[in-house]
Design an enzyme around this catalytic site. Structure first.
Site, PDB file in Angstrom:
ATOM      1  N   SER A   7       0.839  -1.199   0.000  1.00  0.00           N
ATOM      2  CA  SER A   7       0.000   0.000   0.000  1.00  0.00           C
ATOM      3  C   SER A   7       0.872   1.245   0.000  1.00  0.00           C
ATOM      4  O   SER A   7       1.623   1.492   0.947  1.00  0.00           O
ATOM      5  CB  SER A   7      -0.911   0.010   1.224  1.00  0.00           C
ATOM      6  OG  SER A   7      -1.580   1.254   1.323  1.00  0.00           O
ATOM      7  N   HIS A  32      -1.076  -1.397  -4.190  1.00  0.00           N
ATOM      8  CA  HIS A  32      -2.392  -1.070  -3.628  1.00  0.00           C
ATOM      9  C   HIS A  32      -2.455   0.436  -3.403  1.00  0.00           C
ATOM     10  O   HIS A  32      -1.560   1.012  -2.775  1.00  0.00           O
ATOM     11  CB  HIS A  32      -2.597  -1.816  -2.312  1.00  0.00           C
ATOM     12  CG  HIS A  32      -3.988  -1.739  -1.786  1.00  0.00           C
ATOM     13  ND1 HIS A  32      -5.028  -2.494  -2.304  1.00  0.00           N
ATOM     14  CD2 HIS A  32      -4.530  -0.998  -0.778  1.00  0.00           C
ATOM     15  CE1 HIS A  32      -6.138  -2.228  -1.630  1.00  0.00           C
ATOM     16  NE2 HIS A  32      -5.861  -1.319  -0.711  1.00  0.00           N
ATOM     17  N   ASP A  34      -4.757   3.446  -1.950  1.00  0.00           N
ATOM     18  CA  ASP A  34      -5.887   3.799  -1.093  1.00  0.00           C
ATOM     19  C   ASP A  34      -6.295   5.246  -1.319  1.00  0.00           C
ATOM     20  O   ASP A  34      -5.514   6.170  -1.060  1.00  0.00           O
ATOM     21  CB  ASP A  34      -5.508   3.604   0.376  1.00  0.00           C
ATOM     22  CG  ASP A  34      -5.398   2.135   0.754  1.00  0.00           C
ATOM     23  OD1 ASP A  34      -6.367   1.396   0.516  1.00  0.00           O
ATOM     24  OD2 ASP A  34      -4.350   1.743   1.296  1.00  0.00           O
ATOM     25  N   MET A  36      -8.982   8.175  -0.228  1.00  0.00           N
ATOM     26  CA  MET A  36      -9.929   8.532   0.833  1.00  0.00           C
ATOM     27  C   MET A  36     -10.390   9.972   0.636  1.00  0.00           C
ATOM     28  O   MET A  36      -9.596  10.842   0.281  1.00  0.00           O
ATOM     29  CB  MET A  36      -9.264   8.409   2.200  1.00  0.00           C
ATOM     30  CG  MET A  36      -8.599   7.075   2.447  1.00  0.00           C
ATOM     31  SD  MET A  36      -7.866   7.038   4.090  1.00  0.00           S
ATOM     32  CE  MET A  36      -6.371   6.138   3.751  1.00  0.00           C
ATOM     33  N   HIS A  65      -8.260   1.159  -4.283  1.00  0.00           N
ATOM     34  CA  HIS A  65      -9.292   0.948  -3.266  1.00  0.00           C
ATOM     35  C   HIS A  65      -9.917   2.302  -2.941  1.00  0.00           C
ATOM     36  O   HIS A  65      -9.280   3.165  -2.331  1.00  0.00           O
ATOM     37  CB  HIS A  65      -8.640   0.317  -2.030  1.00  0.00           C
ATOM     38  CG  HIS A  65      -9.533   0.208  -0.847  1.00  0.00           C
ATOM     39  ND1 HIS A  65      -9.045   0.028   0.442  1.00  0.00           N
ATOM     40  CD2 HIS A  65     -10.891   0.244  -0.713  1.00  0.00           C
ATOM     41  CE1 HIS A  65     -10.054  -0.035   1.294  1.00  0.00           C
ATOM     42  NE2 HIS A  65     -11.175   0.110   0.619  1.00  0.00           N
ATOM     43  N   MET A  67     -12.190   4.577  -0.895  1.00  0.00           N
ATOM     44  CA  MET A  67     -12.908   4.800   0.360  1.00  0.00           C
ATOM     45  C   MET A  67     -13.582   6.165   0.250  1.00  0.00           C
ATOM     46  O   MET A  67     -13.219   7.119   0.938  1.00  0.00           O
ATOM     47  CB  MET A  67     -11.944   4.719   1.547  1.00  0.00           C
ATOM     48  CG  MET A  67     -11.461   3.308   1.826  1.00  0.00           C
ATOM     49  SD  MET A  67     -10.126   3.244   3.055  1.00  0.00           S
ATOM     50  CE  MET A  67      -8.703   3.330   1.969  1.00  0.00           C
ATOM     51  N   MET A 136     -11.443  -6.109   4.943  1.00  0.00           N
ATOM     52  CA  MET A 136     -10.748  -5.111   5.755  1.00  0.00           C
ATOM     53  C   MET A 136     -10.503  -5.697   7.148  1.00  0.00           C
ATOM     54  O   MET A 136     -11.442  -6.007   7.873  1.00  0.00           O
ATOM     55  CB  MET A 136     -11.573  -3.831   5.863  1.00  0.00           C
ATOM     56  CG  MET A 136     -11.733  -3.069   4.558  1.00  0.00           C
ATOM     57  SD  MET A 136     -10.153  -2.578   3.816  1.00  0.00           S
ATOM     58  CE  MET A 136      -9.429  -1.589   5.135  1.00  0.00           C
ATOM     59  N   ASP A 174      -6.590  -6.589   3.853  1.00  0.00           N
ATOM     60  CA  ASP A 174      -5.880  -5.329   4.044  1.00  0.00           C
ATOM     61  C   ASP A 174      -6.049  -4.864   5.484  1.00  0.00           C
ATOM     62  O   ASP A 174      -7.174  -4.662   5.949  1.00  0.00           O
ATOM     63  CB  ASP A 174      -6.450  -4.278   3.076  1.00  0.00           C
ATOM     64  CG  ASP A 174      -5.764  -2.922   3.203  1.00  0.00           C
ATOM     65  OD1 ASP A 174      -4.772  -2.813   3.940  1.00  0.00           O
ATOM     66  OD2 ASP A 174      -6.235  -1.971   2.546  1.00  0.00           O
TER      67      ASP A 174
END
Length: 222
Positions: A7, A32, A34, A36, A65, A67, A136, A174
């Site tokens: 990540s 990965h 992330d 957000m 991913h 979020m 998660m 993750d």
């Protein structure tokens, strides 16, 4: 072979490409990413520009991913930025099937995930249409949290359902994953492992990635 997805949230962003260069010449195939928005989760990470820029210099599978609230608003932009898979939260949209269809309409992989408190059975009817389900094992939003033991039960539930129904859906995990516990999540049924601080916070990133793959190989051979 199980795959590792480091990540980039745990990178030193003043040295982001240097950190990513340290992952090269290993067996690594994916990163990965992330994203957000500060609304769906109480943190803000980065967006399209960072993905576009690192895409230019990194020939990895980009496992993005999201979020974020109402991810359907931004799917096309994340595809154009360079994502190879987009995973969204079932809690973040009113119509997850439409989001899956939208992602797949761009010719990339679709994944779904859920917060730790969400009943995993809500996801089961969607698995046949997905390339990946992400478990998660921490609360989404921040790196460096401790692994939640009950996430193993979710992995086993998904593994049993996928195998029973002869699906090709991969199981990713993750949160709080380290070399000390990674064998347990693989034995529970995971295909892909996300790890952040246990890779990018190490003095020798390349050696740490190789350590993970040595563990994967040992498990596969036993």
């Amino acid at each position: 072979m199980v795959e590792l997805a480091p990540s980039i949230l745990s990178c030193d962003f003043s040295r982001l490409q240097e950190n990513l260069d340290d992952t090269k010449d290993t067996r690594l195939k994916m990163l990965h990413i992330d994203v957000m928005d500060g609304i769906f989760v109480p943190n803000i990470s980065f967006g399209f520009k960072v993905i576009e820029d690192i895409r230019k210099r990194n020939d990895y599978f980009f496992d993005t991913h999201l979020m974020i609230e109402r991810p359907e608003r931004y799917i096309e932009r994340f595809v154009k930025a360079g994502s190879d898979r987009i995973t969204f939260h079932i809690e973040a949209t009113d119509n997850p099937r439409e989001v899956i269809r939208l992602i797949e309409s761009f010719g990339i992989e679709a994944g779904i995930t859920l917060k730790p408190a969400t009943d995993p059975k809500e996801v089961l009817p969607l698995l046949k249409d997905l390339d990946c389900v992400l478990v998660m094992s921490v609360e989404p939003g921040f790196g460096g949290q401790s692994f939640m033991e009950d996430s193993l039960d979710k992995v086993k539930l998904f593994r049993e359902y996928i195998d029973k129904n002869k699906l090709n859906t991969k199981i990713e995990i993750d949160g709080g994953i380290k070399t000390a516990n990674v064998s347990r999540v693989i034995e529970a049924g995971c295909d892909e492992i996300v790890s952040g601080s246990d890779i990018f916070a190490k003095d020798n990133i390349k050696n740490q990635i190789n350590t993970y793959y040595d563990i994967f190989e040992e498990i596969e051979n036993n």
